[in-house]
Design an enzyme around this catalytic site. Structure first.
Site, short mmCIF file in Angstrom:
data_model
loop_
_atom_site.label_atom_id
_atom_site.label_comp_id
_atom_site.label_asym_id
_atom_site.label_seq_id
_atom_site.Cartn_x
_atom_site.Cartn_y
_atom_site.Cartn_z
CB CYS A 36 9.57 -7.51 0.09
SG CYS A 36 9.44 -7.42 -1.72
CG HIS A 73 6.11 -9.96 -4.06
ND1 HIS A 73 7.01 -9.59 -3.10
CD2 HIS A 73 6.55 -11.16 -4.54
CE1 HIS A 73 7.96 -10.51 -3.00
NE2 HIS A 73 7.70 -11.47 -3.85
CB CYS A 96 6.62 -4.46 -2.71
SG CYS A 96 6.17 -6.07 -3.42
CD GLU A 121 3.20 -5.56 -1.15
OE1 GLU A 121 3.25 -6.63 -1.80
OE2 GLU A 121 3.71 -5.44 -0.02
#
Lengths: 163, 163
Positions: free
Chosen positions: A90, A60, A93, A62
């Site tokens: 999310c 992801h 993260c 991040e």
């Protein structure tokens, strides 16, 4: 720096995170998510979602930015840094934030915006609060000899680096 | 395979996860956590905590094993695979499970065992359920032009790979 100037600065970095989101999506690297890590006015790392490009479900924006920033400074802690994300993190993260320990996290779009794009994190948010046995994914604990003992080996380890 | 045989097999893989936890800790790579990913009786990848070795706060055993397993099979989905972890996954790793979508997750030690070793995930579990503004870490949403629009660009993208 005045509070207004600080807000302007946060907004500039968030605008950059949105640009990274757009760039990553158009490159075909993954979903429309971007992030950057800044410390003392210096951008330590930028990242965008690379799940498709790398076949890595953890890539992801991040996580990608955190990993790159930590590599850049040679530390597993982002002390005094700020993470800017194009969208609300999310749960994965979010967990990564607590392990990396930046001073703050700013984000632009919300989890509801993401849900409208087909990225529904709310299911994961709901599942995390449940007892493992009650989750929709099968989570089972089985007792194994030595599983708890590794933790006393760890606390007894003379040369351990606490983290 | 009988239910008893299946349980024995789960226990054998969990025992291996504990061995990996012990190995990683003694190597100085990170905390005492190990994991492996198995599909159809084949070990796709093994991993252990490498936070210290790689200065990567996301290099938990489960994330390391998931990333390696996905690389091995060339997919960001662990369909029909089982993840075995020496310890109950932290919220970050739990989130990673939902994105990787294995069929099941088995673990040996519990979060309470981990807490006794100084790895207190319960704070993170508590924080995740809170409204961003109520968390102990600063989480702030700021509206930025275009932040929500990237999601409609995504859903409009003809060649996108949904995930």
């Amino acid at each position: 720096m005045s509070t207004g100037d600080q807000r302007e600065q946060h907004l500039r970095y968030l605008q950059r995170a949105v640009e990274l989101a757009d760039h990553g999506m158009r490159s075909g690297d993954g979903g429309p998510f971007g992030a950057l890590v800044v410390r003392g006015g210096q951008v330590l790392a930028e990242g965008w979602n690379r799940v498709l490009a790398t076949n890595d479900p953890t890539a992801h924006a991040e996580v990608t930015a955190i990993r790159a920033a930590c590599a850049a400074i040679g530390s597993f802690q982002l002390t005094d840094a700020i993470v800017y994300s194009s969208c609300e993190p999310c749960p994965m993260c979010l967990g990564a934030m607590y392990w990396a320990r930046p001073a703050a996290v700013y984000f632009a779009a919300t989890r509801d915006d993401a849900a409208a794009g087909g990225f529904d994190d709310s299911m994961i948010y709901d599942e995390i609060g449940l007892d493992p046995a009650a989750r929709s994914m099968v989570f089972r604990q089985l007792p194994v000899a030595g599983a708890a003992e590794v933790f006393s080996s760890w606390t007894d380890k003379d040369d351990r680096t606490p983290y």
